[in-house]
Design an enzyme around this catalytic site. Structure first.
Site, PDB file in Angstrom:
ATOM      1  CG  PHE A 133      -1.801   1.085   1.476  1.00 40.20           C
ATOM      2  CD1 PHE A 133      -3.071   1.070   0.923  1.00 40.20           C
ATOM      3  CD2 PHE A 133      -1.435   2.162   2.283  1.00 40.20           C
ATOM      4  CE1 PHE A 133      -3.965   2.119   1.151  1.00 40.20           C
ATOM      5  CE2 PHE A 133      -2.316   3.208   2.517  1.00 40.20           C
ATOM      6  CZ  PHE A 133      -3.593   3.187   1.953  1.00 40.20           C
ATOM      7  CB  SER A 136       4.443   7.170   3.295  1.00 43.95           C
ATOM      8  OG  SER A 136       3.517   6.846   4.284  1.00 43.95           O
ATOM      9  NE  ARG A 253      -5.058   5.442  10.723  1.00 43.60           N
ATOM     10  CZ  ARG A 253      -5.438   6.603  10.205  1.00 43.60           C
ATOM     11  NH1 ARG A 253      -6.640   7.085  10.461  1.00 43.60           N
ATOM     12  NH2 ARG A 253      -4.617   7.280   9.423  1.00 43.60           N
ATOM     13  NE  ARG A 278      18.073 -12.756  38.024  1.00 42.39           N
ATOM     14  CZ  ARG A 278      19.376 -12.987  37.948  1.00 42.39           C
ATOM     15  NH1 ARG A 278      19.831 -14.188  37.603  1.00 42.39           N
ATOM     16  NH2 ARG A 278      20.232 -12.016  38.192  1.00 42.39           N
ATOM     17  N   GLY A 349      16.002  -7.296  33.628  1.00 43.13           N
ATOM     18  CA  GLY A 349      17.307  -6.743  34.009  1.00 43.13           C
ATOM     19  C   GLY A 349      18.302  -6.874  32.866  1.00 43.13           C
ATOM     20  CD  GLU A 373      -1.690   0.169   8.652  1.00 48.53           C
ATOM     21  OE1 GLU A 373      -2.901   0.281   8.847  1.00 48.53           O
ATOM     22  OE2 GLU A 373      -1.152  -0.831   8.183  1.00 48.53           O
ATOM     23  N   GLY A 374      -0.624   5.975  10.551  1.00 54.18           N
ATOM     24  CA  GLY A 374      -1.048   7.163  11.294  1.00 54.18           C
ATOM     25  C   GLY A 374      -0.370   7.190  12.653  1.00 54.18           C
TER      26      GLY A 374
HETATM   27  N1  CAA Z   1     -11.970   8.177   6.916  1.00 56.66           N
HETATM   28  C1  CAA Z   1     -12.536   8.506   5.739  1.00 56.66           C
HETATM   29  N2  CAA Z   1     -12.300   9.676   5.127  1.00 56.66           N
HETATM   30  C2  CAA Z   1     -11.476  10.542   5.734  1.00 56.66           C
HETATM   31  C3  CAA Z   1     -10.842  10.248   6.957  1.00 56.66           C
HETATM   32  C4  CAA Z   1     -11.128   9.009   7.556  1.00 56.66           C
HETATM   33  N3  CAA Z   1     -10.562   8.645   8.706  1.00 56.66           N
HETATM   34  N4  CAA Z   1     -10.057  11.286   7.304  1.00 56.66           N
HETATM   35  C5  CAA Z   1     -10.186  12.197   6.344  1.00 56.66           C
HETATM   36  N5  CAA Z   1     -11.029  11.751   5.388  1.00 56.66           N
HETATM   37  C6  CAA Z   1     -11.436  12.446   4.173  1.00 56.66           C
HETATM   38  C7  CAA Z   1     -12.211  13.712   4.505  1.00 56.66           C
HETATM   39  O1  CAA Z   1     -13.588  13.454   4.591  1.00 56.66           O
HETATM   40  C8  CAA Z   1     -11.868  14.587   3.315  1.00 56.66           C
HETATM   41  O2  CAA Z   1     -12.653  14.240   2.205  1.00 56.66           O
HETATM   42  P1  CAA Z   1     -13.742  15.282   1.584  1.00 56.66           P
HETATM   43  O3  CAA Z   1     -13.047  16.612   1.432  1.00 56.66           O
HETATM   44  O4  CAA Z   1     -14.127  14.655   0.293  1.00 56.66           O
HETATM   45  O5  CAA Z   1     -14.843  15.325   2.585  1.00 56.66           O
HETATM   46  C9  CAA Z   1     -10.463  14.172   2.950  1.00 56.66           C
HETATM   47  O6  CAA Z   1     -10.264  12.873   3.497  1.00 56.66           O
HETATM   48  C10 CAA Z   1      -9.403  15.117   3.479  1.00 56.66           C
HETATM   49  O7  CAA Z   1      -9.568  15.199   4.854  1.00 56.66           O
HETATM   50  P2  CAA Z   1      -9.157  16.500   5.672  1.00 56.66           P
HETATM   51  O8  CAA Z   1      -9.699  17.710   4.997  1.00 56.66           O
HETATM   52  O9  CAA Z   1      -9.532  16.246   7.074  1.00 56.66           O
HETATM   53  O10 CAA Z   1      -7.572  16.513   5.443  1.00 56.66           O
HETATM   54  P3  CAA Z   1      -6.414  16.894   6.434  1.00 56.66           P
HETATM   55  O11 CAA Z   1      -5.232  17.098   5.588  1.00 56.66           O
HETATM   56  O12 CAA Z   1      -6.827  17.993   7.361  1.00 56.66           O
HETATM   57  O13 CAA Z   1      -6.240  15.583   7.347  1.00 56.66           O
HETATM   58  C11 CAA Z   1      -5.421  13.343   7.740  1.00 56.66           C
HETATM   59  C12 CAA Z   1      -6.049  14.322   6.779  1.00 56.66           C
HETATM   60  C13 CAA Z   1      -6.533  12.729   8.580  1.00 56.66           C
HETATM   61  C14 CAA Z   1      -4.385  13.994   8.646  1.00 56.66           C
HETATM   62  C15 CAA Z   1      -4.763  12.324   6.827  1.00 56.66           C
HETATM   63  O14 CAA Z   1      -3.786  12.950   6.032  1.00 56.66           O
HETATM   64  C16 CAA Z   1      -4.127  11.154   7.566  1.00 56.66           C
HETATM   65  O15 CAA Z   1      -4.818  10.246   8.000  1.00 56.66           O
HETATM   66  N6  CAA Z   1      -2.774  11.167   7.703  1.00 56.66           N
HETATM   67  C17 CAA Z   1      -2.059  10.003   8.194  1.00 56.66           C
HETATM   68  C18 CAA Z   1      -1.626   9.171   7.030  1.00 56.66           C
HETATM   69  C19 CAA Z   1      -1.376   7.759   7.397  1.00 56.66           C
HETATM   70  O16 CAA Z   1      -2.057   7.151   8.202  1.00 56.66           O
HETATM   71  N7  CAA Z   1      -0.381   7.172   6.727  1.00 56.66           N
HETATM   72  C20 CAA Z   1      -0.096   5.785   6.878  1.00 56.66           C
HETATM   73  C21 CAA Z   1       0.700   5.294   5.706  1.00 56.66           C
HETATM   74  S1  CAA Z   1       0.384   3.626   5.288  1.00 56.66           S
HETATM   75  C22 CAA Z   1       1.289   2.698   6.349  1.00 56.66           C
HETATM   76  O17 CAA Z   1       1.825   3.147   7.319  1.00 56.66           O
HETATM   77  C23 CAA Z   1       1.297   1.232   6.026  1.00 56.66           C
HETATM   78  C24 CAA Z   1       2.433   0.497   6.689  1.00 56.66           C
HETATM   79  O18 CAA Z   1       3.571   0.727   6.455  1.00 56.66           O
HETATM   80  C25 CAA Z   1       2.146  -0.602   7.596  1.00 56.66           C
END
Ligand code: CAA
Length: 389
Positions: A133, A136, A253, A278, A349, A373-374
């Protein structure tokens, strides 16, 4: 040895015999096939090729996918039970499993076309191939809408250009779900998710990251130069890519929360056993109240984390809103994992600081659950936004 696994029947969690069978199968697999060699795979950063093949055979790579597409047709509760058990022993293997199940298979089944499911999901769900996926980027981690990778519309195909970073399964996957910006003016509503195959010209897998923890999983950067991706490989309508990524991550998540829970429970069980063997100052260290208090607090927080994980999984299974519950489960369970593994090292320890006792690896593995994943900070943001929705 005392188990921290709740028998949740009677607490309205309605765990079935099937759930218990999944737990037993995952526990056996973890003990018999993941535990041997886990230290060497970690220290050599060696991808668990044979173990992943076995996870596919045993049905752990497409647990929630419909049997129509080669999956196990199980619920999310079964999935978190298996994730916990496998993570107790080997978090490198469980992240490979988690990404394939919740970020790749789930998203494809939920939003893919029938042709995409036939072409890709069937192979991913059985573990014939694994998926990655790709959201990033070097400058888009938490700020995921800030995509610099571009998917330029060329009529019947897209031309994909850019770089992805920290991609789990980056070197070992055959199928990649890649988020890319098609229309910058539309910001996140101009992002698409494209299915990309590894052998496509212009696609290069970059160097493998040398990581603090989950060292046996392979994390890579990926480079795309004029990669031609047919339009039929786009998931959903034009501009659906960011929504796809967010929706998929909501479920992902829960998987990472279950991973964190498993890491914490694994470290706790090792610490409890060690405390009963221990001796210091003429008695088992468990008989010192200082150690009892640590273990009591670990057991309590692990139970609390498990309840949050099961709650999120149950809400998802019941098709109720689980966005906040998933974020709470991940936030809490990952903090418990970091704290409990650190306490497990402390209880061990000096032995806890060396590799053969496992807990130092678990402490290193736990850290990533607060990041991928955030991050924990992003989970708080998600939780807070839901409070005033
Ligand atoms: N579920 C569904 N839709 C969502 C959502 C959620 N949890 N969060 C935001 N959205 C949608 C919003 O509804 C919006 O859509 P619309 O404009 O069409 O309504 C759009 O996404 C943008 O949202 P925001 O305006 O809130 O955007 P933002 O920039 O203020 O915030 C964020 C977005 C929540 C911070 C987002 O960028 C985020 O989740 N960031 C973290 C990214 C992440 O988790 N990365 C993980 C990488 S994958 C990984 O880690 C895999 C691995 O290696 C194991």
């Amino acid at each position: 040895m005392a188990s921290t696994t709740l028998e949740l029947n009677g607490l309205n969690f309605n765990l079935t015999e099937e759930h218990m069978a999944v737990r037993d199968a995952a526990r056996d697999f973890a003990q018999n096939e993941l535990l041997p060699g886990v230290i060497e795979r970690d220290s050599q950063a060696k991808f668990p090729t044979e173990q992943v093949r076995r996870m596919g055979e045993l049905g752990f790579l497409g647990m929630m996918v419909s049997p129509d597409y080669g999956g196990g047709g199980m619920d999310t509760v079964s999935y978190v039970i298996a994730m916990e058990e496998i993570s107790r022993v080997d978090a490198s293997s469980s992240v490979i499993m988690s990404v394939n199940n919740s970020l790749v298979c789930w998203g494809l089944e939920m939003f893919g076309t029938e042709a995409q499911k036939q072409n890709y999901l069937t192979r991913l769900a059985t573990g014939e191939v694994i998926g990655a996926f790709c959201l990033s980027e070097p400058e888009a981690g938490s700020d995921a809408t800030s995509q610099h990778t571009t998917a330029t519309d060329q009529g019947d195909h897209y031309l994909l250009n850019g770089t992805k970073n920290w991609i789990t399964n980056g070197g070992s996957a055959a199928v990649y779900l890649v988020m890319a910006q098609t229309d910058a003016e539309k910001r996140h509503r101009g992002i698409n998710c494209l299915i990309v195959e590894k052998d496509q010209p212009g696609f290069v897998v970059g160097k493998k990251e040398d990581k603090l923890g989950i060292r046996a999983s392979d994390t890579h950067s990926l480079m795309f130069t004029d990669v031609k991706v047919p339009k039929e490989n786009r998931i959903g309508d034009d501009g659906f890519g960011f929504k796809f990524a967010m929706s998929t991550l909501n479920g992902g998540r829960i998987g990472i929360a279950a991973q964190a829970l498993g890491i914490a429970a694994g470290a706790y069980e090792l610490a409890l056993a060690y405390a009963q063997e221990r001796k210091s100052f003429g008695k088992k260290i468990f008989e010192h109240q200082a150690i009892q208090f640590k273990l009591a607090e670990m057991a309590t927080k692990i139970e609390a984390a498990r309840l949050l994980v099961y709650k999120a999984a149950r809400l998802k299974d019941e098709h109720k809103d689980y966005v906040q519950a998933a974020a709470m489960a991940k936030l809490f369970a990952s903090d418990v994992a970091m704290w409990a593994t650190t306490e497990a090292v402390q209880i061990h320890g000096g032995y806890g600081y060396v590799k053969e006792f496992h807990v130092e690896r678990m402490m290193r593995d736990a850290k990533i659950t607060q990041i991928y994943e955030g991050t924990s900070e992003i989970q708080k943001l998600v939780i807070a936004r839901e409070l005033v929705k």
